[in-house]
Design a protein around this motif. Structure first.
Motif, PDB file in Angstrom:
ATOM      1  N   ARG A   1       0.810  -1.230   0.000  1.00 46.93           N
ATOM      2  CA  ARG A   1       0.000   0.000   0.000  1.00 46.93           C
ATOM      3  C   ARG A   1       0.835   1.268   0.000  1.00 46.93           C
ATOM      4  O   ARG A   1       0.400   2.324  -0.444  1.00 46.93           O
ATOM      5  CB  ARG A   1      -0.973  -0.007   1.177  1.00 46.93           C
ATOM      6  N   GLY A   2       2.029   1.226   0.572  1.00 44.89           N
ATOM      7  CA  GLY A   2       2.939   2.360   0.472  1.00 44.89           C
ATOM      8  C   GLY A   2       2.592   3.563   1.319  1.00 44.89           C
ATOM      9  O   GLY A   2       2.934   4.701   0.971  1.00 44.89           O
ATOM     10  N   SER A   3       1.982   3.344   2.491  1.00 47.33           N
ATOM     11  CA  SER A   3       1.638   4.522   3.297  1.00 47.33           C
ATOM     12  C   SER A   3       2.885   5.181   3.889  1.00 47.33           C
ATOM     13  O   SER A   3       2.936   6.408   4.044  1.00 47.33           O
ATOM     14  CB  SER A   3       0.622   4.169   4.386  1.00 47.33           C
ATOM     15  N   ASN A   4       3.912   4.404   4.216  1.00 47.49           N
ATOM     16  CA  ASN A   4       5.164   5.018   4.691  1.00 47.49           C
ATOM     17  C   ASN A   4       5.887   5.737   3.559  1.00 47.49           C
ATOM     18  O   ASN A   4       6.473   6.808   3.766  1.00 47.49           O
ATOM     19  CB  ASN A   4       6.059   3.972   5.337  1.00 47.49           C
ATOM     20  N   MET A   5       5.862   5.141   2.371  1.00 49.28           N
ATOM     21  CA  MET A   5       6.411   5.833   1.195  1.00 49.28           C
ATOM     22  C   MET A   5       5.706   7.173   1.016  1.00 49.28           C
ATOM     23  O   MET A   5       6.350   8.196   0.783  1.00 49.28           O
ATOM     24  CB  MET A   5       6.191   4.945  -0.041  1.00 49.28           C
TER      25      MET A   5
ATOM     26  N   ALA B   1      10.185   0.362   2.640  1.00 47.46           N
ATOM     27  CA  ALA B   1       8.895   0.786   3.193  1.00 47.46           C
ATOM     28  C   ALA B   1       7.861  -0.290   2.851  1.00 47.46           C
ATOM     29  O   ALA B   1       7.156  -0.193   1.853  1.00 47.46           O
ATOM     30  CB  ALA B   1       8.500   2.151   2.639  1.00 47.46           C
ATOM     31  N   GLY B   2       7.861  -1.326   3.672  1.00 48.73           N
ATOM     32  CA  GLY B   2       6.954  -2.439   3.402  1.00 48.73           C
ATOM     33  C   GLY B   2       7.408  -3.256   2.208  1.00 48.73           C
ATOM     34  O   GLY B   2       6.585  -3.773   1.458  1.00 48.73           O
TER      35      GLY B   2
ATOM     36  N   ASN C   1      15.244   1.007   7.197  1.00 45.24           N
ATOM     37  CA  ASN C   1      13.948   0.330   7.225  1.00 45.24           C
ATOM     38  C   ASN C   1      13.122   0.898   8.376  1.00 45.24           C
ATOM     39  O   ASN C   1      13.671   1.421   9.345  1.00 45.24           O
ATOM     40  CB  ASN C   1      14.172  -1.172   7.460  1.00 45.24           C
ATOM     41  N   ILE C   2      11.799   0.770   8.243  1.00 44.26           N
ATOM     42  CA  ILE C   2      10.936   1.054   9.396  1.00 44.26           C
ATOM     43  C   ILE C   2      10.264  -0.241   9.813  1.00 44.26           C
ATOM     44  O   ILE C   2       9.767  -0.990   8.977  1.00 44.26           O
ATOM     45  CB  ILE C   2       9.910   2.177   9.123  1.00 44.26           C
ATOM     46  N   HIS C   3      10.303  -0.485  11.122  1.00 45.16           N
ATOM     47  CA  HIS C   3       9.748  -1.721  11.662  1.00 45.16           C
ATOM     48  C   HIS C   3       8.680  -1.365  12.701  1.00 45.16           C
ATOM     49  O   HIS C   3       8.910  -0.485  13.543  1.00 45.16           O
ATOM     50  CB  HIS C   3      10.866  -2.552  12.305  1.00 45.16           C
ATOM     51  N   PRO C   4       7.533  -2.063  12.683  1.00 45.12           N
ATOM     52  CA  PRO C   4       6.446  -1.688  13.595  1.00 45.12           C
ATOM     53  C   PRO C   4       6.561  -2.285  14.991  1.00 45.12           C
ATOM     54  O   PRO C   4       5.660  -2.979  15.464  1.00 45.12           O
ATOM     55  CB  PRO C   4       5.196  -2.198  12.855  1.00 45.12           C
TER      56      PRO C   4
ATOM     57  N   LEU D   1       0.923   2.955  13.223  1.00 47.45           N
ATOM     58  CA  LEU D   1       1.123   3.437  11.848  1.00 47.45           C
ATOM     59  C   LEU D   1       1.189   4.968  11.808  1.00 47.45           C
ATOM     60  O   LEU D   1       2.023   5.539  11.088  1.00 47.45           O
ATOM     61  CB  LEU D   1      -0.001   2.912  10.933  1.00 47.45           C
TER      62      LEU D   1
ATOM     63  N   GLU E   1       4.550   5.807  12.775  1.00 47.62           N
ATOM     64  CA  GLU E   1       5.498   5.520  11.689  1.00 47.62           C
ATOM     65  C   GLU E   1       5.559   6.688  10.705  1.00 47.62           C
ATOM     66  O   GLU E   1       6.628   7.049  10.204  1.00 47.62           O
ATOM     67  CB  GLU E   1       5.070   4.247  10.937  1.00 47.62           C
TER      68      GLU E   1
HETATM   69  C1  GRF Z   1       4.567  -0.936   7.977  1.00 43.08           C
HETATM   70  O1  GRF Z   1       3.890  -1.339   9.122  1.00 43.08           O
HETATM   71  C2  GRF Z   1       6.048  -0.978   8.221  1.00 43.08           C
HETATM   72  O2  GRF Z   1       6.387  -0.729   9.535  1.00 43.08           O
HETATM   73  C3  GRF Z   1       6.398  -2.397   7.856  1.00 43.08           C
HETATM   74  O3  GRF Z   1       5.554  -2.725   6.783  1.00 43.08           O
HETATM   75  C4  GRF Z   1       4.388  -1.932   6.832  1.00 43.08           C
HETATM   76  C5  GRF Z   1       4.287  -1.260   5.502  1.00 43.08           C
HETATM   77  O4  GRF Z   1       3.114  -0.505   5.381  1.00 43.08           O
HETATM   78  N1  GRF Z   1       7.801  -2.506   7.535  1.00 43.08           N
HETATM   79  P1  GRF Z   1       2.994   0.571   4.222  1.00 43.08           P
HETATM   80  O5  GRF Z   1       3.102  -0.189   2.908  1.00 43.08           O
HETATM   81  O6  GRF Z   1       4.085   1.554   4.389  1.00 43.08           O
HETATM   82  O7  GRF Z   1       1.633   1.170   4.388  1.00 43.08           O
END
Ligand code: GRF
Length: 220
Positions: A25-29, A106-107, A126-129, A190, A193
């Protein structure tokens, strides 16, 4: 006789060229793109440019968001490669062709080879939840609830060959509330994040993150 030309200076020192690797889905992107577009009021990232979004999944919804921000996209399906190393070498080739300085995962739902991590050492984040080192791997929200954690959150870290092990750059904590379920907790994390990742990119692009040995030092 004409007067000597004034010395020209680059009006804008060159920005850090960033690639974002996604699978979904790319919400962090989106949060990183928003930061670079000045759309997050208190986290303006003006020293980085998102130069490429690469997805291993052809119909990843995040690709459409990237196009809305007029960012170059590449689709690199992982099928058909001899092994992980060969696929990752192809990613490196594309990143080099685009003169990328920093890679943000990012995911991106693929493990990366040790060779790739070494090639991009200190240039791959990287981002980790979860609040690492707690809850490495998948299902972090479920595990935080099962463990009875009072706090949960997210971590931005440099990537090394060991999963979710690299030096930590930034973390943001959120409370776990008594009536939380996986969905409510995931939504709260999220939202964290989406601030933490842009802030980490801002700090990196401004040269405010230094590696001393294996430790990250953040300069204010
Ligand atoms: C996020 O929860 C991130 O922490 C993990 O994967 C998920 C990706 O979500 N690494 P999104 O595609 O960025 O919405």
């Amino acid at each position: 006789m004409s007067s000597p030309k004034p010395k020209t200076r680059n009006p804008e020192p060159s920005k850090l060229r960033v690639a974002i690797l996604i699978s979904g889905r790319g919400s962090n992107m989106h949060a990183l793109l928003r930061g670079c577009a000045g759309e997050i009021p208190d986290i303006e990232i003006d020293q980085a440019k998102i130069a490429l979004v690469l997805s291993n999944i052809a119909d990843a919804p995040g690709l459409e968001i990237a196009k809305q921000y007029k960012v170059k996209t590449e689709i690199l399906p992982h099928k058909g490669y001899k092994d992980r190393r060969e696929y990752d070498a192809k990613i490196t080739e594309i990143l080099r062709a685009n003169k990328i300085d920093l890679v943000c995962l990012a995911g991106f739902m693929r493990l990366l080879s040790a060779e790739f991590c070494e090639t991009w050492k200190n240039k791959l984040i990287n981002i980790h939840p979860s609040l690492l080192p707690n809850h490495k791997g998948l299902d972090t929200h479920k595990r935080a609830l099962a463990a009875g954690d009072a706090h949960h959150g997210c971590t931005v870290h440099f990537v090394t060959a060991e999963m979710d092990e690299g030096p930590i750059i930034l973390q943001q904590s959120v409370p776990v509330l008594p009536d939380d379920d996986e969905q409510t907790l995931a939504a709260r994390v999220l939202a964290a994040e989406h601030r933490c990742y842009p802030m980490a990119l801002k700090l990196l692009s401004e040269g405010r993150i230094q590696m001393t040995g294996n430790k990250v030092v953040v300069n204010s």
